[in-house]
Design a protein around this motif. Sequence first.
Motif: not given
Length: 447
Positions: A50, A257, A279
């Motif tokens: 991520s 993130r 997000l």
Amino acid sequence: MGVFQEVTAFLNRHGFSASGYDVNTLIEGLLFDMQKGLDEGISNGVMGASQDMIPTWGLPPAEAPKNETVIVIDAGGTNFRSCLVSFDAEGNASISEMEKTSMPGIEKELGKKDFFDAIAKNLDHLKNKASKIGFCFSYAMNITPDGDGEVIKFSKEIKAPEVEGSLVGACLSDALVARGWNRPEKIFLLNDTTAALLAGASNAKEGRAYSTYVGFILGTGMNSAYIENETIGKIAPLAKKGFKIPSSQIVVCESGRYNKIQRSEFDLEFDKHANTPGLYVTEKMCSGAYLGPVALIMMKQAAEDGLLSAAVADGVRNLSKFELKDADQFLYAPKNTATVLGAIVAKGTQKDADIIYTILDAVIERSARIAAALISAAVIKSGKGTSAALPAGIVCDGTTFYKTHHLKERLLGYLHDVLTAQRHIYFEILTIENDITLGAAVLAASN
């Protein structure tokens, strides 16, 4: 039954436990995700990376630049700053012609052309006063081998979706020429964490040395950067295309993130109404733009769950906006009736004040734990700091880090515990005035 017990039960009921965010556990998850990001980049699947883990293709210069003048732009979470930075024959920097305005795209959505036109207009006072520009663009972007930056995604509630995928330096250069500028020799893009790191590396005190540097920002947004000393798998194939792959380079994590972290009901509720739902999960749990709004959701739920007296509950329900600065004003001076919360709590009892204080304190405690884990993971990943006399230099910036009630003290305590006491990794927090501006100037003037 004490207030702390009651608030703890309330928070646990809604999936929020500040003490449940164990710093070492967070570190291990972060290290896994960081390595995945270095090997694969952002990848699909529940356990895909991520964090972007963005290579910057560069290292800090061996020494500060000399006899150079550059334009510096700092596009941050709220403010847009621009100035000239000049380095003298000894490498000492001076800043002049500084101007500050609001960041384009924060008040209303802008298209690509309007976004770069707005930036170019903000630079009119510096027209043709230097041929090189250091542009600190504090949003997720891929740094290209030639020093430009391709926007990945905006955060911090900036509204300019058409800009995503654009090369910032190239687009700004065109916009400046359209306003009558000579085309800049080069616009160098970097993130604020890279700028902080570069400022630290170029401002070491005589007689003091560091084994590595980490840049960490905790302000409106949140992010970290460090120097990676191992092969980065996802860019290794570029060597076959003729690109020179550095053996070590600064990496921007885009740690906001990171998504392998437990969220409470309050976090999930806030995320539904954010510009980027799903997000920047960790940024929304840790940084200044979000702590106030999440705390407001928590206080309103406390009112609904019957923790507050009727008068105070009504006052909380009527709040339409709440920012971190409002929380800080109350935490620093709970009896001040001139503040947003002080005026509301004055209508109730001491227990009301204690409950609200404890809720806000839990929000900050969680932020301190997460931030400590992010910094620790960057230091550990660098592989440095194992010599007591050559610690890792951690350059920190951001009003949330320095001004939020008790956050810095708690964060430093966790860093000492998990890095030095447990792992024998040594560090020093470095505070450098105008670090973002100086770091951006160092990049532009050194190339």
